[in-house]
Design an enzyme around this catalytic site. Structure first.
Site, PDB file in Angstrom:
ATOM      1  CG  ASP A 220      78.132-100.045   2.922  1.00  0.00           C
ATOM      2  OD1 ASP A 220      76.955-100.084   2.664  1.00  0.00           O
ATOM      3  OD2 ASP A 220      78.837-100.999   2.973  1.00  0.00           O
ATOM      4  CD  GLU A 470      72.798-100.036  10.463  1.00  0.00           C
ATOM      5  OE1 GLU A 470      73.810 -99.229  10.360  1.00  0.00           O
ATOM      6  OE2 GLU A 470      73.143-101.371  10.417  1.00  0.00           O
ATOM      7  CE1 TYR A 523      77.683-106.681   9.274  1.00  0.00           C
ATOM      8  CE2 TYR A 523      76.635-104.855  10.105  1.00  0.00           C
ATOM      9  CZ  TYR A 523      76.674-105.750   9.145  1.00  0.00           C
ATOM     10  OH  TYR A 523      75.948-105.826   8.128  1.00  0.00           O
ATOM     11  CD  GLU A 559      72.378-104.897   7.706  1.00  0.00           C
ATOM     12  OE1 GLU A 559      73.684-104.457   8.277  1.00  0.00           O
ATOM     13  OE2 GLU A 559      71.857-104.043   7.207  1.00  0.00           O
TER      14      GLU A 559
HETATM   15  C1  GCB Z   1      75.196-101.728   8.109  1.00  0.00           C
HETATM   16  C2  GCB Z   1      74.493-101.443   7.225  1.00  0.00           C
HETATM   17  C3  GCB Z   1      74.816-102.025   5.639  1.00  0.00           C
HETATM   18  C4  GCB Z   1      76.223-101.954   5.571  1.00  0.00           C
HETATM   19  C5  GCB Z   1      76.908-102.728   6.488  1.00  0.00           C
HETATM   20  C6  GCB Z   1      78.507-102.921   6.457  1.00  0.00           C
HETATM   21  O1  GCB Z   1      75.013-101.867   9.375  1.00  0.00           O
HETATM   22  O2  GCB Z   1      72.872-101.708   7.214  1.00  0.00           O
HETATM   23  O3  GCB Z   1      74.149-101.306   4.652  1.00  0.00           O
HETATM   24  O4  GCB Z   1      76.628-102.478   4.366  1.00  0.00           O
HETATM   25  O5  GCB Z   1      76.447-102.464   7.639  1.00  0.00           O
HETATM   26  O6  GCB Z   1      78.730-103.990   5.717  1.00  0.00           O
HETATM   27  O7  GCB Z   1      79.096-102.041   6.927  1.00  0.00           O
END
Ligand code: GCB
Length: 680
Positions: A220, A470, A523, A559
């Site tokens: 992204d 990832e 997430y 993350e």
């Molecule tokens: C992820 C990626 C990271 C993105 C993040 C997001 O899993 O590793 O590069 O910025 O999610 O905020 O979507």
């Protein structure tokens, strides 16, 4: 007639059948070939010591305002065909001023330059003094150009390099005019395809005026491009120190340090009198007092023993973190003649890991930190010292002890800063969202790690290599591909563990078994079950546990987080509000505390340190807003919460002292309200 038509139709059918079998056959061959990947040797890098002045070396910066030309997207090689490098760029095209270092994308107000796909050109003039002509060599070194660079000096090709975020250099002694003006020309190409690291796709898409070229990628962050880091000219003697590799360890009680050193020399004297060369090594402590003095034999290798060693400790793990010695390397030729001098900062530390723990100087590490980006407004990914120092001040303010260089190598200057401030770094190569595994990609991926390790192997702050972010680890071939990548990484450096940040569901992953530490990104409450803060804690505990069960390795959550618009307050909390970010964090903290009791859970990394620019999409309002700092590096509410957590962890795990302003005074209730640091 009827028969003739039928016959013709039959003929057409046969041709069509024949053609389609050919196409299918070709596909099968292509597919099979793509499946065969072999572990080939890749070209290794040489030299590349960070340019430093010494009694035998001079360094000159070529940073400043360069001239800039953007090629036509539909004619990216025109400049090569028309030999724009043979004269000033201004003679071929109208030029605009462009700062170096900086990404070019956000410097002008021109949308087409921001979104440009393909080549751009830079040039500038510079003088080389007459004195440089004498008995020495001159080198040209780029800190990084993204993604591919071609360089000419005075119209002659000097060097080319593929791979952003990593340095490259070449000798230009023979290309320069001494005591005269010279011209440097750089062509930079930002195109990402399926065999670049990272991967991308280029396509032609119809727009209102015809057809346009679109660069797409699955990661992204914005694909900023240009001359991102400093450009240096530097001199070395004819025979000079080309490489220095060190490895440190400490005795069991940390009182004695050992520095293994290995010096490589380049130059004519080596050939003329190979056995006459030796190095004299001196180690100075922080006060500038010499603590060790040793002389090598002609192998230019050896081990220094440092009594009363002062170990390198991470921030908050010790009252004096980031202790650095200075290693002075003097290269001598026949009759003791001093040929070259190079100085290197050295931290004395030992790392060890097992399936349940990761230790520094014999003490278990618990990582508390961030995924970050090199990103800021106007400069994009361009090196900016003010921003770098601000970021380190914030990292220390918040009580973090580590970060991952997501998703590419960071500037050498920032690595030096991390050494000096005791911030541990998980050093990541530029491979993100790795997929469609093929031979070319594998070779370049390995090369990116070779270049990274070559550049960063001497930094005490670097405690782990991350071989990808990832990657699609359930895909066909992921298994073999990452076995090759992980084995290759270990063959280059056995002194640090290997990790990768994985987002594939644990049950489908085929790669974790090749890692020393398993990192996962997830997430909860955001990409899955958005808004549900009651669906986080158990899921995090369960997932971390399943990674550990499956592979029996230490586990890090690399993350987690939620996009948060600064200034948006909603009570009860709602997605994108500052309240929501704090709640998401807090639910994760509960999981981490349950996990910390199991020794194999060794760290928590928030995504992200600061808001950053992304490609345009309806899921991003002005970029990725998961930062706990805004893009201009001011704290959101969750930053205060995270600060209390990180310092509280530091106090519990490493017995650090706490800043006086960690808690805001509320009311004196005989200590029943935590309103000052000593209440913790
Ligand atoms: C992820 C990626 C990271 C993105 C993040 C997001 O899993 O590793 O590069 O910025 O999610 O905020 O979507």
């Amino acid at each position: 007639m009827h028969l003739r038509i039928r016959l013709t139709c039959r003929k057409v059918e046969i041709w069509a059948l024949w053609l389609s079998s050919l196409v299918i056959g070709l596909y099968i061959i292509k597919f099979t070939l793509a499946l065969i990947i072999v572990n080939k040797d890749v070209k290794t890098s040489r030299g590349m010591l960070y340019p430093r002045e010494s009694e035998t070396r001079e360094v000159r910066s070529l940073d400043g305002i360069w001239n800039f030309v953007c090629s036509d997207e539909r004619n990216p090689t025109q400049g090569i065909r028309d030999k724009w490098y043979e004269d000033d760029l201004s003679k071929s095209r109208p030029i605009i001023p462009m700062p170096v270092p900086a990404s070019y994308n956000d410097i002008t107000t021109d949308r087409s330059l921001r979104d440009h796909v393909g080549t751009v050109w830079y040039d500038r003039k510079f003088f080389v003094p007459r004195s440089w002509a004498k008995d020495q060599r001159v080198w040209l070194r780029f800190g990084s150009v993204h993604y591919e660079a071609f360089v000419w000096i005075n119209g002659e090709q000097a060097v080319s390099h593929e791979m952003g975020h990593l340095p490259f250099e070449t000798e230009v002694t023979h290309l320069l005019s001494y005591g005269a003006e010279n011209r440097i020309t750089v062509m930079c190409d930002n195109a990402l395809i399926q065999t670049t690291v990272p991967q991308g796709k280029i396509s032609e898409v119809a727009n209102d005026g015809g057809v346009t070229i679109i660069q797409s990628y699955t990661f992204d962050f914005f694909n900023y491009a240009g001359i991102h880091r400093s450009v240096h000219l530097y001199t070395t003697p004819k025979t000079f120190i080309e490489e220095v590799q060190i490895n440190t360890k400490l005795s069991d009680n940390n009182s004695v340090g050992y520095i293994d050193y290995n010096v490589a020399v380049n130059g004519t004297a080596t050939n003329e009198a190979e056995n006459a060369l030796f190095v004299r090594i001196k180690l100075f402590n922080r006060e500038g007092v010499q603590v060790v003095n040793a002389t090598s034999d002609s192998s230019l290798t050896g081990t220094l023993k440092v009594s009363n060693a002062v170990p390198w400790w991470p921030y908050l793990m010790h009252s004096d973190p980031g202790y650095l010695y200075e290693l002075q390397i003097q290269l001598h030729g026949a009759k003791e003649e001093l040929l070259d001098v190079y100085r290197l900062s050295v931290g004395l530390r030992s790392l060890s890991w097992s399936n349940t723990t990761f230790q520094i100087n014999g003490k278990p590490i618990y990582f508390r930190g961030f995924g970050r980006h090199e990103d800021s407004d106007v400069r994009g990914k361009g090196l900016d010292n003010a921003l770098m120092v601000r970021d380190f001040n914030l990292i220390k303010w918040i009580g973090a002890n580590a970060y991952r260089t997501s998703h590419y190598p960071y500037s050498e200057e920032s690595m030096q800063f991390a050494d000096r401030h005791g911030i541990m770094v998980i050093d990541e190569c530029p491979s993100g969202d790795t997929q469609n595994y093929n031979q070319l990609l594998l070779d370049k991926h390995k090369s990116s790690l070779e270049q990274l390790i070559h550049r960063d192997r001497n930094h005490p702050s670097v405690v782990m290599w991350s071989i990808a972010n990832e990657p699609r680890t359930s895909q066909l071939n992921a298994d073999t591909y990452f076995q090759f990548v992980a084995d290759y990484t270990r063959s280059l450096d056995k002194s640090r563990p290997v990790t990768a940040a994985i987002a594939t569901p644990c049950s489908e992953d085929k790669v974790g078994r090749y890692l020393d530490v398993v990192s996962f990104n997830r997430y909860n409450g955001w990409y899955s079950n958005a808004g549900r803060t009651d669906m986080i804690t158990k899921r995090v505990i369960d997932e971390a546990t399943s990674w550990n069960k499956k592979y029996g390795k230490p586990v890090i959550m690399a993350e987690y987080g939620a996009d948060t618009l600064e200034g948006l307050h909603l009570q009860p909390s709602f997605v994108f509000s500052e309240e929501f970010q704090s709640e998401v964090y807090s639910q994760h903290f509960k999981a981490f505390d349950a996990l910390r009791r199991k020794k194999w859970f060794i760290g928590e990394f928030v995504w992200n340190f600061a808001d950053f620019k992304t490609a345009q999409s309806y899921t991003r309002v002005g970029g990725n807003k998961k930062g706990i700092f805004t893009r201009s590096r001011q704290p959101k509410s969750a930053a205060y919460l995270l600060r209390q957590r990180y310092f509280a962890l530091g106090r519990e795990v490493d017995q650090c002292s706490l800043p006086e302003d960690l808690f805001t005074y509320i009311l004196d209730m005989g200590g029943s309200i935590k309103n000052k640091s000593s209440d913790l």
